[in-house]
Structures are given as structure tokens and as C-alpha cells.
Design a protein around this motif. Structure first.
Motif, PDB file in Angstrom:
ATOM      1  N   VAL A 131       1.132   9.826   7.126  1.00  0.00           N
ATOM      2  CA  VAL A 131      -0.179  10.469   7.182  1.00  0.00           C
ATOM      3  C   VAL A 131      -1.089   9.829   6.147  1.00  0.00           C
ATOM      4  CG1 VAL A 131      -1.470  12.617   6.891  1.00  0.00           C
ATOM      5  CG2 VAL A 131       0.752  12.655   8.013  1.00  0.00           C
ATOM      6  N   ILE A 132      -2.243   9.366   6.588  1.00  0.00           N
ATOM      7  CA  ILE A 132      -3.259   8.797   5.708  1.00  0.00           C
ATOM      8  C   ILE A 132      -4.539   9.596   5.871  1.00  0.00           C
ATOM      9  CG2 ILE A 132      -4.602   6.749   5.093  1.00  0.00           C
ATOM     10  CD1 ILE A 132      -1.661   6.317   4.615  1.00  0.00           C
ATOM     11  N   HIS A 133      -4.957  10.269   4.819  1.00  0.00           N
ATOM     12  CA  HIS A 133      -6.184  11.076   4.831  1.00  0.00           C
ATOM     13  C   HIS A 133      -6.196  12.084   5.976  1.00  0.00           C
ATOM     14  CE1 HIS A 133      -8.474   7.799   2.356  1.00  0.00           C
ATOM     15  NE2 HIS A 133      -7.637   8.518   1.625  1.00  0.00           N
ATOM     16  N   GLY A 134      -5.051  12.722   6.198  1.00  0.00           N
ATOM     17  CA  GLY A 134      -4.960  13.784   7.184  1.00  0.00           C
ATOM     18  C   GLY A 134      -4.706  13.335   8.607  1.00  0.00           C
ATOM     19  N   MET A 135      -4.627  12.030   8.839  1.00  0.00           N
ATOM     20  CA  MET A 135      -4.443  11.508  10.198  1.00  0.00           C
ATOM     21  C   MET A 135      -3.061  10.869  10.336  1.00  0.00           C
ATOM     22  SD  MET A 135      -7.354  12.320  11.572  1.00  0.00           S
ATOM     23  CE  MET A 135      -7.658  11.319  13.035  1.00  0.00           C
ATOM     24  N   ALA A 136      -2.280  11.371  11.290  1.00  0.00           N
ATOM     25  CA  ALA A 136      -0.958  10.803  11.548  1.00  0.00           C
ATOM     26  C   ALA A 136      -1.112   9.374  12.052  1.00  0.00           C
ATOM     27  CB  ALA A 136      -0.215  11.649  12.568  1.00  0.00           C
ATOM     28  N   LEU A 137      -0.262   8.482  11.539  1.00  0.00           N
ATOM     29  CA  LEU A 137      -0.351   7.056  11.864  1.00  0.00           C
ATOM     30  C   LEU A 137       1.020   6.526  12.235  1.00  0.00           C
ATOM     31  CD1 LEU A 137      -1.872   4.289  11.846  1.00  0.00           C
ATOM     32  CD2 LEU A 137      -1.294   4.149   9.403  1.00  0.00           C
ATOM     33  N   ILE A 144       5.713  -2.847   6.902  1.00  0.00           N
ATOM     34  CA  ILE A 144       4.884  -2.281   5.841  1.00  0.00           C
ATOM     35  C   ILE A 144       5.744  -2.040   4.604  1.00  0.00           C
ATOM     36  CG2 ILE A 144       3.260  -1.225   7.444  1.00  0.00           C
ATOM     37  CD1 ILE A 144       4.690   1.441   6.920  1.00  0.00           C
ATOM     38  N   PRO A 145       5.153  -2.114   3.410  1.00  0.00           N
ATOM     39  CA  PRO A 145       5.910  -1.902   2.170  1.00  0.00           C
ATOM     40  C   PRO A 145       6.187  -0.423   1.939  1.00  0.00           C
ATOM     41  CG  PRO A 145       3.608  -2.270   1.669  1.00  0.00           C
ATOM     42  CD  PRO A 145       3.751  -2.497   3.152  1.00  0.00           C
ATOM     43  N   PRO A 146       7.161  -0.112   1.080  1.00  0.00           N
ATOM     44  CA  PRO A 146       7.480   1.295   0.786  1.00  0.00           C
ATOM     45  C   PRO A 146       6.301   2.075   0.220  1.00  0.00           C
ATOM     46  CG  PRO A 146       9.208  -0.171  -0.030  1.00  0.00           C
ATOM     47  CD  PRO A 146       8.068  -1.043   0.384  1.00  0.00           C
ATOM     48  N   ASP A 147       5.417   1.389  -0.505  1.00  0.00           N
ATOM     49  CA  ASP A 147       4.253   2.056  -1.103  1.00  0.00           C
ATOM     50  C   ASP A 147       3.009   1.938  -0.225  1.00  0.00           C
ATOM     51  OD1 ASP A 147       4.177  -0.666  -1.478  1.00  0.00           O
ATOM     52  OD2 ASP A 147       3.485  -0.586  -3.555  1.00  0.00           O
ATOM     53  N   PHE A 148       3.213   1.809   1.078  1.00  0.00           N
ATOM     54  CA  PHE A 148       2.109   1.605   2.015  1.00  0.00           C
ATOM     55  C   PHE A 148       1.039   2.684   1.888  1.00  0.00           C
ATOM     56  CE2 PHE A 148       0.175   2.666   6.141  1.00  0.00           C
ATOM     57  CZ  PHE A 148      -0.477   1.480   6.412  1.00  0.00           C
ATOM     58  N   ASP A 154      -5.796   3.286  -1.490  1.00  0.00           N
ATOM     59  CA  ASP A 154      -6.573   2.536  -2.478  1.00  0.00           C
ATOM     60  C   ASP A 154      -7.568   1.622  -1.782  1.00  0.00           C
ATOM     61  OD1 ASP A 154      -6.691   1.498  -5.495  1.00  0.00           O
ATOM     62  OD2 ASP A 154      -6.727  -0.258  -4.172  1.00  0.00           O
ATOM     63  N   HIS A 155      -7.116   0.942  -0.732  1.00  0.00           N
ATOM     64  CA  HIS A 155      -8.030   0.037  -0.018  1.00  0.00           C
ATOM     65  C   HIS A 155      -9.157   0.819   0.660  1.00  0.00           C
ATOM     66  CE1 HIS A 155      -9.427  -3.464   2.145  1.00  0.00           C
ATOM     67  NE2 HIS A 155      -9.457  -2.716   3.238  1.00  0.00           N
ATOM     68  N   LEU A 156      -8.829   1.935   1.278  1.00  0.00           N
ATOM     69  CA  LEU A 156      -9.866   2.739   1.930  1.00  0.00           C
ATOM     70  C   LEU A 156     -10.880   3.249   0.913  1.00  0.00           C
ATOM     71  CD1 LEU A 156      -7.799   4.759   4.557  1.00  0.00           C
ATOM     72  CD2 LEU A 156      -9.207   2.720   4.920  1.00  0.00           C
ATOM     73  N   ASN A 157     -10.424   3.520  -0.288  1.00  0.00           N
ATOM     74  CA  ASN A 157     -11.348   3.942  -1.352  1.00  0.00           C
ATOM     75  C   ASN A 157     -12.312   2.814  -1.702  1.00  0.00           C
ATOM     76  OD1 ASN A 157     -12.154   5.971  -3.367  1.00  0.00           O
ATOM     77  ND2 ASN A 157     -11.392   4.489  -4.862  1.00  0.00           N
ATOM     78  N   GLU A 208     -14.131  -6.783   6.881  1.00  0.00           N
ATOM     79  CA  GLU A 208     -13.939  -5.543   6.128  1.00  0.00           C
ATOM     80  C   GLU A 208     -13.460  -4.399   7.013  1.00  0.00           C
ATOM     81  OE1 GLU A 208     -14.170  -5.346   3.000  1.00  0.00           O
ATOM     82  OE2 GLU A 208     -15.703  -6.699   2.208  1.00  0.00           O
ATOM     83  N   THR A 209     -13.270  -4.647   8.293  1.00  0.00           N
ATOM     84  CA  THR A 209     -12.997  -3.565   9.241  1.00  0.00           C
ATOM     85  C   THR A 209     -11.521  -3.335   9.509  1.00  0.00           C
ATOM     86  OG1 THR A 209     -13.127  -5.045  11.164  1.00  0.00           O
ATOM     87  CG2 THR A 209     -15.178  -4.026  10.401  1.00  0.00           C
ATOM     88  N   VAL A 210     -10.660  -4.158   8.917  1.00  0.00           N
ATOM     89  CA  VAL A 210      -9.226  -4.021   9.159  1.00  0.00           C
ATOM     90  C   VAL A 210      -8.459  -4.041   7.841  1.00  0.00           C
ATOM     91  CG1 VAL A 210      -9.265  -5.021  11.480  1.00  0.00           C
ATOM     92  CG2 VAL A 210      -8.981  -6.516   9.488  1.00  0.00           C
ATOM     93  N   LEU A 211      -7.269  -3.449   7.877  1.00  0.00           N
ATOM     94  CA  LEU A 211      -6.346  -3.486   6.747  1.00  0.00           C
ATOM     95  C   LEU A 211      -5.222  -4.436   7.105  1.00  0.00           C
ATOM     96  CD1 LEU A 211      -5.265  -2.463   4.028  1.00  0.00           C
ATOM     97  CD2 LEU A 211      -4.218  -0.560   5.259  1.00  0.00           C
ATOM     98  N   THR A 212      -5.049  -5.474   6.307  1.00  0.00           N
ATOM     99  CA  THR A 212      -4.057  -6.513   6.567  1.00  0.00           C
ATOM    100  C   THR A 212      -3.009  -6.518   5.452  1.00  0.00           C
ATOM    101  OG1 THR A 212      -5.294  -8.181   5.331  1.00  0.00           O
ATOM    102  CG2 THR A 212      -5.837  -7.920   7.682  1.00  0.00           C
ATOM    103  N   PRO A 213      -1.879  -7.201   5.663  1.00  0.00           N
ATOM    104  CA  PRO A 213      -0.885  -7.319   4.588  1.00  0.00           C
ATOM    105  C   PRO A 213      -1.470  -7.919   3.310  1.00  0.00           C
ATOM    106  CG  PRO A 213       0.089  -7.957   6.672  1.00  0.00           C
ATOM    107  CD  PRO A 213      -1.374  -7.756   6.936  1.00  0.00           C
TER     108      PRO A 213
END
Length: 258
Positions: A131-137, A144-148, A154-157, A208-213
Motif C-alpha cells: 500500500v502506497i498512500h492508501g492505494m493497494a499496488l 523491487i527492493p525490500p525498502d520499496f 520519498d520519491h512521490l514527496n 517525471e511521470t514514472v518511478l523507475t529502479p
């Protein structure tokens, strides 16, 4: 991956379906209820193909839906316990559809009663989502890393700091993620606010529209730098105080160091 034997006789269970809806009847789905050997996968696939009947599948799906309705939101509470604790999940229908499809699949393929099939589907679903910001993903089959979760937030912030005003959102929690495709390690950034949808369609530059590794790596470095700064700043201030001329003692500054 299914067994070579299963693939050899055309039972590529990754592509099996309930009605017209693709279902995840593969090794991971089977493993969720203990079918984790190639022989068991083959048997499950064979059972599924042998029991396939459109009318029966409709009945199974209806029975599963009725059982989910009886559970009210208890099924969601079970999932939520592992997906952020008490955090409200704002897209429960995504999870309900997934549980419903998986349960119907288990019922047909493995001969489980609807109640037992739902329990197995809940267990399987819990292991596939965060769950990221209330949305199931859905993060299953994604590297993905354990600290995903921490890195993604942090990136969304950072995105919020740059484009929050432009997007008309009030906090970073108004940004969330959706997968960009099957088994992809890239996630599309979405907005919940007044302008709902992919932020790329709302005027934010493409990169800026995507989250990448790579952006996850940058977030980890940013977090680490902040932690180091927070740890060293008091030390630097203390050193600076020892170098100040006699008589320049500042009680307020001293209190901050305590």
C-alpha cells in the motif's frame, strides 16, 4: 514457471482463464494453497481443464461472490492487517476483484468450497500487494527492493514538492502508483486530486511521470544523506561552540543540543 511436462501437453496454466477474465493460475497461485510442486501444478492444471464448463464457472463465480458478500468487509480487514495495518485502503474493489477471480479459479482448479477458496485467495493476494498512500499496488513479479515502500514515498514527496501546486493537490499522499505493465519494474505516477489521472496527462514532463529502479536508488541515497546530515549537525554545532570566544555562550543554542 510451470513444469515442462505441463507445457508439453498444452497446459500453460499461466494463461488459463475463468470465463473471459485472465487469472493467475500459475505456480505462485498454486503455491498460495500448498500446490508448490511440479506434479501438483500439473494435476491442478489437468483438473482445471477437465472441469472447465462455462455454466459451472458462472455458478462458481456466483457462489464466490455471495460468500464474499456474506463476509462484508472482514476479508478486507484480513488483507489490510498485512498491508499497512490500520491504513485505509482507498481502492478496495481492486483487491476484491482479485480475491474473487482467484477464489473462483481455486474452486474450479482445486475443487475447493467457496469459503476455503476465498481464504486461499486472500492469503495469496496479501503476498502480492503493498500500500502506497492508501492505494493497494500489485508488486508481484516485479523486482523491487525490500525498502520499496519507503523509497517510493520519498520519491512521490519529491514530485509533490516540484509539481504539487501545478497538479492542484494538497499533499504527497495525493500521489500514488500503478504498474506500467505485466512484470514491469516501472510504475506510473497518478494523482488523486482535482485533476485525477496520470500526472503525465496533467502537464508534468515525461521523465517525471514514472518511478523507475534508478529513481528508487536516488531516493535511497537522498534518505541516507538526510540521515547522515541529521546525525552530524549536532556534532558540528558542538564543535563550533568550543571554538567560539569566551563569553559568547548562548543558553538557547545549548538547549537545542541537549
Amino acid at each position: 514457471m510451470v513444469s515442462n511436462e505441463a507445457e508439453g501437453i498444452g497446459l500453460s496454466v499461466q494463461n488459463l482463464q475463468i470465463g473471459a477474465t485472465p487469472c493467475n493460475c500459475n505456480a505462485r497461485a498454486a503455491k498460495g494453497i500448498g500446490y508448490d510442486t511440479p506434479q501438483a501444478q500439473l494435476q491442478a492444471a489437468a483438473n482445471y481443464m477437465a472441469n472447465r464448463d462455462k455454466e459451472r464457472e458462472k455458478v462458481v463465480q456466483r457462489e464466490v461472490t455471495e460468500q464474499l458478500d456474506k463476509l462484508d468487509d472482514r476479508w478486507l480487514k484480513e488483507i489490510r492487517a498485512d498491508l499497512g495495518g490500520q491504513e485505509l485502503i482507498e481502492n478496495p474493489n481492486l483487491l476484491r476483484n482479485r480475491v474473487s477471480q482467484q477464489a473462483a479459479l481455486y474452486s474450479v482448479a482445486f475443487g475447493l468450497k467457496p469459503k476455503d477458496a476465498i481464504s486461499a485467495a486472500i492469503k495469496n493476494t496479501r503476498s502480492h500487494y503493498t500500500v502506497i498512500h492508501g492505494m493497494a499496488l500489485d508488486v508481484n513479479d516485479r523486482r523491487i527492493p525490500p525498502d520499496f515502500e519507503e523509497l517510493a514515498k520519498d520519491h512521490l514527496n519529491e514530485v509533490y514538492k516540484k509539481y504539487g501546486k501545478e497538479l492542484g493537490i494538497s499533499s504527497a499522499r495525493d500521489l500514488y502508483l500503478v504498474p506500467s505493465g505485466e512484470m514491469s519494474d516501472v510504475f506510473i505516477i497518478m494523482a488523486k486530486g482535482r485533476l485525477i489521472g496520470p500526472i503525465g496527462a496533467l502537464g508534468v514532463p515525461g521523465e517525471e511521470t514514472v518511478l523507475t529502479p534508478e529513481k528508487l536508488d536516488a531516493a535511497r541515497e537522498r534518505i541516507r544523506s538526510t540521515q547522515i546530515k541529521n546525525a552530524t549537525d549536532p556534532v558540528q554545532k558542538a564543535i563550533k561552540r568550543t571554538q567560539e570566544p569566551a563569553g559568547s555562550f548562548n543558553p538557547a543554542e545549548d538547549d537545542k543540543l541537549r
